[in-house]
Design a protein around this motif. Structure first.
Motif, PDB file in Angstrom:
ATOM      1  N   TYR A 286       0.802  -1.225   0.000  1.00 61.85           N
ATOM      2  CA  TYR A 286       0.000   0.000   0.000  1.00 61.85           C
ATOM      3  C   TYR A 286       0.837   1.278   0.000  1.00 61.85           C
ATOM      4  O   TYR A 286       0.482   2.259  -0.663  1.00 61.85           O
ATOM      5  N   ASN A 287       1.972   1.295   0.707  1.00 63.38           N
ATOM      6  CA  ASN A 287       2.810   2.500   0.725  1.00 63.38           C
ATOM      7  C   ASN A 287       3.332   2.832  -0.675  1.00 63.38           C
ATOM      8  O   ASN A 287       3.323   3.992  -1.097  1.00 63.38           O
ATOM      9  N   ILE A 288       3.792   1.827  -1.382  1.00 68.71           N
ATOM     10  CA  ILE A 288       4.266   2.046  -2.756  1.00 68.71           C
ATOM     11  C   ILE A 288       3.094   2.384  -3.667  1.00 68.71           C
ATOM     12  O   ILE A 288       3.206   3.199  -4.577  1.00 68.71           O
ATOM     13  N   TYR A 289       1.973   1.753  -3.413  1.00 70.60           N
ATOM     14  CA  TYR A 289       0.740   1.987  -4.170  1.00 70.60           C
ATOM     15  C   TYR A 289       0.387   3.481  -4.159  1.00 70.60           C
ATOM     16  O   TYR A 289       0.087   4.080  -5.201  1.00 70.60           O
ATOM     17  N   ILE A 290       0.432   4.074  -2.966  1.00 73.31           N
ATOM     18  CA  ILE A 290       0.129   5.498  -2.839  1.00 73.31           C
ATOM     19  C   ILE A 290       1.209   6.355  -3.499  1.00 73.31           C
ATOM     20  O   ILE A 290       0.910   7.323  -4.198  1.00 73.31           O
ATOM     21  N   PHE A 291       2.462   5.984  -3.282  1.00 74.96           N
ATOM     22  CA  PHE A 291       3.563   6.805  -3.771  1.00 74.96           C
ATOM     23  C   PHE A 291       3.553   6.894  -5.293  1.00 74.96           C
ATOM     24  O   PHE A 291       3.834   7.956  -5.872  1.00 74.96           O
ATOM     25  N   LEU A 292       3.240   5.787  -5.977  1.00 66.30           N
ATOM     26  CA  LEU A 292       3.154   5.807  -7.439  1.00 66.30           C
ATOM     27  C   LEU A 292       2.043   6.749  -7.902  1.00 66.30           C
ATOM     28  O   LEU A 292       2.211   7.507  -8.857  1.00 66.30           O
ATOM     29  N   GLY A 293       0.903   6.691  -7.216  1.00 67.26           N
ATOM     30  CA  GLY A 293      -0.192   7.588  -7.572  1.00 67.26           C
ATOM     31  C   GLY A 293       0.176   9.042  -7.372  1.00 67.26           C
ATOM     32  O   GLY A 293      -0.114   9.894  -8.224  1.00 67.26           O
ATOM     33  N   LEU A 294       0.838   9.346  -6.255  1.00 71.84           N
ATOM     34  CA  LEU A 294       1.243  10.725  -5.974  1.00 71.84           C
ATOM     35  C   LEU A 294       2.281  11.223  -6.973  1.00 71.84           C
ATOM     36  O   LEU A 294       2.279  12.402  -7.342  1.00 71.84           O
ATOM     37  N   ALA A 295       3.184  10.352  -7.417  1.00 75.91           N
ATOM     38  CA  ALA A 295       4.224  10.758  -8.366  1.00 75.91           C
ATOM     39  C   ALA A 295       3.615  11.259  -9.669  1.00 75.91           C
ATOM     40  O   ALA A 295       3.988  12.326 -10.181  1.00 75.91           O
ATOM     41  N   ILE A 296       2.660  10.495 -10.219  1.00 78.43           N
ATOM     42  CA  ILE A 296       2.014  10.888 -11.473  1.00 78.43           C
ATOM     43  C   ILE A 296       1.107  12.092 -11.256  1.00 78.43           C
ATOM     44  O   ILE A 296       1.100  13.045 -12.058  1.00 78.43           O
ATOM     45  N   TRP A 297       0.343  12.075 -10.173  1.00 75.06           N
ATOM     46  CA  TRP A 297      -0.590  13.170  -9.923  1.00 75.06           C
ATOM     47  C   TRP A 297       0.131  14.498  -9.695  1.00 75.06           C
ATOM     48  O   TRP A 297      -0.269  15.529 -10.242  1.00 75.06           O
ATOM     49  N   ASP A 298       1.173  14.508  -8.872  1.00 70.58           N
ATOM     50  CA  ASP A 298       1.891  15.745  -8.576  1.00 70.58           C
ATOM     51  C   ASP A 298       2.501  16.345  -9.845  1.00 70.58           C
ATOM     52  O   ASP A 298       2.501  17.567 -10.018  1.00 70.58           O
TER      53      ASP A 298
END
Length: 260
Positions: free
Chosen positions: A63-75
């Motif tokens: 889940y931690n990596i799951y969120i981080f990947l989403g934040l990378a693209i979104w940011d």
């Protein structure tokens, strides 16, 4: 297209120099300097992981990596879009005195945000090693996924650069729209797990950011292939958006100086 390629080559050195200068300026008066580029997304990841992973008990694997990947693209998308709306007005001292293809301003800004996204992806790889995420040949699919993401962002930025010159309230409207899209993109949750069918499929196919983030997670974390037909569709749409945006800028750029 030939003019776009020629101008990109001609002003490439300026584009790179401008991006480097902006990166240096951001950390010039900071005690932690470039470490903020790591700490900021990492802290947001921890916040979302605590709220949605611990308090709301989300069960997505890694889940931690799951969120981080989403934040990378979104940011990356979020920062580029917000910046593009006021791009011409913010660079008034330059564009009012010398000719500069306006799309080079967008490219320079995307280089800055792309560098920050690259740092996030490096952190992701480090986290994948720490959590012992299985890695296979599916990892190479992240390249076309990121390419479509960059092309889509560039097309949207070109269109919004033009609108931002003539509509003063566009920045406020974009902030509201981005906030709405953020919660529909599945940054901290699985769209397929939350929404019933067919709404989940409609959202994943109709929201390019949700599709791209989901595809990136599938190939990097779960050893699955992306939806190639859907990715191709959004590649074509992104290409058309970019082509129209650049053409529209060239057609109206002489007017921008008069308006600002």
């Amino acid at each position: 297209m030939s003019r776009f390629i020629a101008d990109t080559k001609k002003y490439w050195n300026y584009t790179v120099y401008s991006a480097k200068s902006q990166l240096k300026t951001e950390v010039a008066n900071s005690y932690l300097n470039w470490l903020w580029w790591i700490l900021e997304p990492f802290c947001f990841m921890l916040i979302y992981a605590f709220i949605f992973g611990y308090m709301l008990d989300r069960k997505e694997l890694y889940y931690n990596i799951y969120i981080f990947l989403g934040l990378a693209i979104w940011d990356f998308f979020n920062r580029c879009i917000k910046s593009s709306v006021r791009m011409v007005k913010r660079n008034k001292p330059i564009v009012s005195k010398v000719y500069l293809p306006k799309h080079t301003l967008i490219m320079s800004d995307m280089m800055v945000n792309g560098f920050k996204m690259l740092i996030c992806l490096i952190i992701v790889f480090g986290m994948m090693i720490f959590y012992r995420v299985p890695v296979d040949w599916h990892l190479i699919f992240m390249v076309p996924i990121l390419a479509v993401s960059i092309l889509f962002t560039f097309g949207c930025c070109c269109i919004l650069l033009h609108l931002g010159v003539f509509i003063d309230d566009m920045a406020n409207v974009i902030n509201i729209v981005l906030r709405f899209v953020f919660y529909l993109t599945g940054i901290f949750y699985s769209i397929e797990a939350i929404l019933p069918q067919p709404y989940a499929t409609i959202l994943l196919k109709g929201n390019p950011l949700a599709m791209l983030i989901n595809a990136l997670r599938q190939c990097m974390l779960y050893e699955r292939m992306p939806d190639w037909p859907l990715l191709l569709v959004w590649f074509v749409i992104s290409l058309l958006l970019a082509a129209f945006g650049v053409w529209n800028i060239y057609r109206n750029e002489n007017t921008y100086v008069k308006v600002i």
